[in-house]
Design an enzyme around this catalytic site. Structure first.
Site, PDB file in Angstrom:
ATOM      1  N   LYS A  75      -1.473  93.653  59.265  1.00 21.22           N
ATOM      2  CA  LYS A  75      -1.173  92.730  58.165  1.00 21.22           C
ATOM      3  C   LYS A  75       0.242  93.012  57.659  1.00 21.22           C
ATOM      4  O   LYS A  75       0.642  94.182  57.549  1.00 21.22           O
ATOM      5  CB  LYS A  75      -2.201  92.938  57.048  1.00 21.22           C
ATOM      6  CG  LYS A  75      -2.115  91.925  55.911  1.00 21.22           C
ATOM      7  CD  LYS A  75      -3.224  92.189  54.878  1.00 21.22           C
ATOM      8  CE  LYS A  75      -3.224  91.158  53.763  1.00 21.22           C
ATOM      9  NZ  LYS A  75      -4.294  91.409  52.776  1.00 21.22           N
TER      10      LYS A  75
ATOM     11  N   SER B 168      -7.044  87.388  51.718  1.00 25.84           N
ATOM     12  CA  SER B 168      -5.665  87.204  52.118  1.00 25.84           C
ATOM     13  C   SER B 168      -5.340  87.688  53.535  1.00 25.84           C
ATOM     14  O   SER B 168      -4.302  87.319  54.069  1.00 25.84           O
ATOM     15  CB  SER B 168      -4.757  87.944  51.128  1.00 25.84           C
ATOM     16  OG  SER B 168      -5.020  89.336  51.167  1.00 25.84           O
TER      17      SER B 168
ATOM     18  N   SER C 223     -10.317  90.659  50.412  1.00 25.22           N
ATOM     19  CA  SER C 223      -9.317  90.157  51.359  1.00 25.22           C
ATOM     20  C   SER C 223      -9.502  90.587  52.808  1.00 25.22           C
ATOM     21  O   SER C 223      -8.813  90.078  53.683  1.00 25.22           O
ATOM     22  CB  SER C 223      -7.914  90.557  50.897  1.00 25.22           C
ATOM     23  OG  SER C 223      -7.488  89.685  49.883  1.00 25.22           O
TER      24      SER C 223
END
Ligand SMILES: [Zn+2]
Lengths: 473, 480
Positions: B80, B155, B179
């Site tokens: 990420k 996210s 997330s």
């Protein structure tokens, strides 16, 4: 009308740690800009602070010396404000749970209350190149540990404020917590001052005075500010609660451009650091280190060791130095001699090498050994000084240096006599001068003998031998 | 079976048996990326392919020399874009960090490097992890591999989509309020949020420091345990990481739940939950019961306050964490500023997206003088109550089972105009972050529209082993 002055001081001192409060960067002063930095103190994305144990120790040490109550549970908080010298745009400080509260400092017979003492990180430094449209930032100072010490509003005059700073400095320097150098910025002081008519119980409106760069200028700024406030009140005016900047050149205080409203720092607990709780034993150990403060120790040195006020003062200016002295004495050194040797021979040498007394290669054991050799007449005082220098450089003991370099005094008179006769032969003019009554000529001859024996002869002995030999002529 | 569809532990077996080479694995992943990335947009940046292949070659040489491989050595991993890799971009999907190159490795990155995983690239996310759909990315949204018109969740939507589509074998995400788990549910993969303090946060760009945790996103539970083995453990650089002995999590991969007490909170099956989601979860509950688990209804009475509490605490911390992005030392700086405050204002106004600004303003507000007690302090108190809810529940049960999200993946654009509706996507995941406990999302079925449904298992702090055992057992039973 008579007015009473009330002053409270907020002092920030840089703690003498090797590394910064939350990272491993060096705290060395005066290095090239932005060379003592890392992602952590530069506030790069993703970094986290880790508390420096040495900084906590020094802070606690100071708190004990200021008779504070150490809180069982202390926590850091974020103080939020934007400024280019503050990389994260928040300062890690302490707010609701400071390290220490409710202490005092002895000022003569008076006790001045200490409200609180807490740890925080220093900011960087802005540089404004002349005639340029930009500013530069040096982050070397950023993250250096600071101890903020807030006094109660209990100082009653500008002079008392200066005295308070002097005593505080004495204590913190003695404990090697900070070097408290206001010119270099390792001690900074803001002052709050208010006045009120004598006998009035309520406090007057205070102003905060900033930008003083020496203890003397603190006193001068506060004297000016006191007069300013009194004049204002006598004219029927009112004091505004505002921040005043001291202008050293003009000798006046001027209001800082007033911000539209007071700053809201939005403090909240720092989530990246866990609260600190201290081990009782650990605390006790630190407390013992500060059991006797410099003022008391100095008095004891004068009374017990018959030292001069000045000598005792220097010896007790730093705890490790006082400890060094007492250790040497406890090993059998004569106090007055020990003091002389430390003050005249050792300290200068340490200073020129940038060493602290704790780092001295010449130990109390060495000094005792050296003093004993001199006392027993094995070496002269002058040789003693050379030996100290050699021990300092090599770390070897005085005795082993004497052995290696054959530095013991020439005690056998045969050898010495040979040199004496030699000197007499070589200096007929001096001999005749001496015989004519020039006493000083003998001193010259003694000097020659000492030179030839490289100082290894006992001067009194040489004197005696010379006189005997000259008589024989 | 295609390599890009295999979990890491199966690839490892093939590598060791020399049935495939590591370079082949990497090339298959590159091929998949070539085919799918255009429509999915899972990544924000890729590492240099030559470098990646050279690392794969080294693994092959090790194999040729008969050296032993670490369990995940040579496995392609996606990261990420809020975790720092030295020398690579870390943008947090924000314009303000568009060209920021990290000068250091995050602790998790160091650990992955030590164990030989191969980084493919950095994945898309909601800007600074603010969101539940990956639509709040400055670089455009990621599309759900199961339905390109839908969001992958967020996210960590890029990481979940990359693993689901075969653009990476495993990935790391970060979870502040769901997330990792919610996008895992939306993309039909396994996502674990470890206990707060289990994985070092050093090098993770902070959103909410007291809630953030890094965790694995994988194709199955076994990979999840393997990846947690690599990234977890005490770190001197993170004072909030916890120093406890590390178990080998693969030891918990036992297909057996007899005697386990599993709680089902009544508060999680009320209004707003999608019927198909509810039915699918209930089916799994029945299944667990049938193979020996004891199911108990429990109550978590402060569930309703979760979202409000979360948005106070998380935004307060975020408002300070994001203050460093000011255009002074790095990142985006607006031009033509006459004063220092203009430099700050313009750089931040132009550099941050809408949701980031909304959260900074909200967080600044709740910390302001006069509001601190009413909001932030109260938030902390309710957080304690929510923790206490879980403490109570875990006195009775070993683990708690809930849906991961009330719905399956929603359409792109469907909730962007209504932040409150968007916030509700995390209603079942937020409490675990507030309580600091671990939670996993595993796929448990599909809707009629062929969209994956995720099931969440929660355990007490440092109870990941229980989670793995239950999740593994359920995963195996659902396959049958
Ligand atoms: Zn640093």
């Amino acid at each position: 009308m008579k007015y009473e002055t009330i002053v409270g001081l907020e002092v920030h001192v840089q703690l003498l740690t090797n590394s910064k409060l939350f990272c491993n960067c060096s705290t060395k002063f005066g290095e090239k800009a932005n060379t003592q930095v890392c992602p952590i103190c530069l506030g790069m994305p993703g970094v986290l602070p880790v508390i420096n144990e040495q900084a906590v120790r020094l802070a606690i040490k100071s708190a004990f010396a200021l008779h504070c109550e150490i809180l069982k549970f202390t926590r850091f908080a974020r103080k939020n404000y934007f400024y280019p010298d503050l990389p994260k745009n928040y300062q890690i400080s302490q707010f609701e749970e400071p390290l220490a509260i409710n202490g005092y400092l002895n000022l003569g017979k008076k006790k001045i209350g200490i409200k609180r003492a807490h740890l925080e990180e220093d900011a960087g430094k802005l540089l404004h190149p002349e005639e340029e449209a930009y500013s530069l930032v040096d982050f070397n100072r950023c993250g250096i540990p600071l101890l903020e010490i807030v006094s109660q509003p209990e100082l009653k005059s500008p002079q008392e404020a200066e005295d308070y700073l002097n005593v505080l400095k004495l204590i913190l320097k003695y404990l090697e917590v900070s070097d408290c150098n206001m010119e270099e910025g390792s001690l900074r002081c803001d002052a709050n001052l208010s006045v009120r008519p004598q006998g009035e119980n309520n406090l007057g409106v205070k102003t905060e005075v900033k930008n003083m760069n020496s203890f003397k200028s603190v006193r001068k700024a506060l004297s000016y500010e006191r007069e300013r406030q009194i004049k204002l009140l006598e004219k029927g005016g009112k004091v505004n609660q505002e921040t005043m900047l001291w202008d050293e050149k003009k000798g006046i205080t001027l209001p800082m451009r007033s911000k539209e409203e007071s700053q809201d720092y939005r403090y909240f607990p720092e989530p990246d650091l866990i609260p600190l709780a201290f081990n009782e034993e650990w605390l006790k150990k630190i407390e013992q280190e500060v059991a006797e403060l410099p003022e008391t120790r100095k008095k004891r040195f004068i009374e017990n060791y018959f030292l001069s006020d000045y000598d005792a003062g220097v010896l007790t200016s730093q705890k490790p130095l006082a400890d060094y002295f007492e250790e040497t004495v406890s090993r059998g050194g004569k106090p007055k001699l020990v003091s002389n040797w430390i003050l005249t021979e050792l300290l200068g040498r340490l200073n020129s090498r940038h060493l602290t007394i704790g780092q001295s290669p010449f130990t109390p054991a060495h000094l005792v050994e050296l003093l004993k050799l001199i006392e027993e007449g094995k070496i002269s005082g002058k040789i003693g000084k050379d030996i100290l220098a050699k021990v300092f450089d090599s770390g070897k003991s005085p005795t082993s240096i004497i052995k290696e370099e054959k530095l013991t005094q020439i005690s056998g008179n045969a050898l010495l006599l040979k040199v004496v006769v030699e000197v007499i032969k070589e200096n007929p003019k001096t001999i005749s001068d001496y015989k004519k009554g020039k006493e000083r000529a003998l001193g010259f001859l003694v000097g020659m003998v000492m030179k030839k024996t490289k100082g290894r002869a006992n001067p009194a002995n040489v004197n005696k031998l010379l006189q005997e030999e000259i008589k024989k002529l | 079976m295609k390599i890009q569809e295999l979990p890491a532990h199966q690839i490892h077996k093939l590598l060791v048996k020399k049935e495939i080479s590591c370079q082949e694995v990497i090339r298959e992943i590159f091929k998949t990326i070539g085919e799918k990335e255009g429509e999915i947009h899972a990544y924000l940046s890729f590492r240099d392919r030559e470098k990646v292949l050279r690392e794969a070659k080294k693994v092959d040489e090790k194999l040729k020399n008969g050296e032993k491989l670490f369990p995940l050595e040579g496995i392609p991993i996606a990261i990420k874009d809020n975790m720092c890799i030295s020398g690579e971009k870390t943008t947090c999907a924000s314009k303000i960090l568009e060209n920021f190159i990290s000068p250091y490795d995050a602790t998790v990155i160091k650990r992955l490097k030590e164990k030989g995983l191969i980084f493919i690239g950095k994945t898309n996310m909601d800007e600074f992890a603010f969101g539940s759909s990956t639509e709040n990315s400055y670089f455009g949204p990621t599309h759900n591999p199961y339905d390109l018109e839908r969001v992958p969740g967020g996210s960590s939507g890029g990481s979940a989509a990359a693993v689901a589509s075969g653009e990476a074998t495993v990935a790391l995400g970060s979870d502040t309020g769901g997330s990792i788990r919610q996008p895992a549910a939306f993309c039909g993969v396994v996502g674990l949020k470890p206990t707060y303090g289990r994985v070092s946060r050093f090098g993770l760009v902070a959103f909410a420091s007291s809630l953030d945790q890094i965790g694995p996103i994988t194709k199955d539970v076994t990979d999840s345990a393997l990846l947690l083995n690599v990234i977890s453990g005490y770190d001197l650089m993170d004072s909030t990481s916890v120093n406890i002995t590390l178990p080998d999590f693969t030891k918990s991969l036992i297909p057996q739940v007899k005697g386990f007490k599993i709680g089902v909170p009544q508060e999680y099956f009320v209004s707003g939950i999608d019927r198909e989601v509810e039915a699918s979860i209930k089916k799994s509950i029945k299944l667990l019961e049938a193979i020996g688990a004891k199911i108990e209804e429990i109550t978590l009475p402060h569930t309703d306050y979760g979202i409000a509490t979360y948005y106070i605490i998380a935004t307060a911390e975020a408002s300070a964490n994001l203050a460093r992005f000011d255009g002074i030392r790095y990142g985006y700086r607006s031009k033509n500023n006459k004063t220092l405050s203009e430099l700050y204002e313009h750089s931040r106004a132009e550099g941050f997206g809408k949701e980031a600004k909304r959260r900074i303003i909200l967080g600044t507000y709740v910390l302001s003088a006069g509001y601190y007690n009413a909001y932030y302090l109260k938030g902390l108190k309710v957080r304690t109550l929510i923790k206490e809810d879980f403490n109570q529940a875990f006195r009775k049960v070993d683990a708690i089972l809930t849906p991961t999200s009330p719905t399956t993946a929603f359409k792109i654009g469907e909730k962007t105009d209504d932040p409150l509706k968007m916030y509700l996507a995390d209603v079942f995941t937020i409490s675990a972050n507030l309580a600091g406990i671990p939670g996993i999302s595993i796929p448990c079925g599909f809707s009629k529209e062929k969209l994956p449904i995720g099931l969440q298992i929660l355990a007490p702090a440092f109870g990941e082993e229980k989670i793995f055992q239950i999740a593994f057992t359920l995963e195996q039973s659902l396959k049958k």
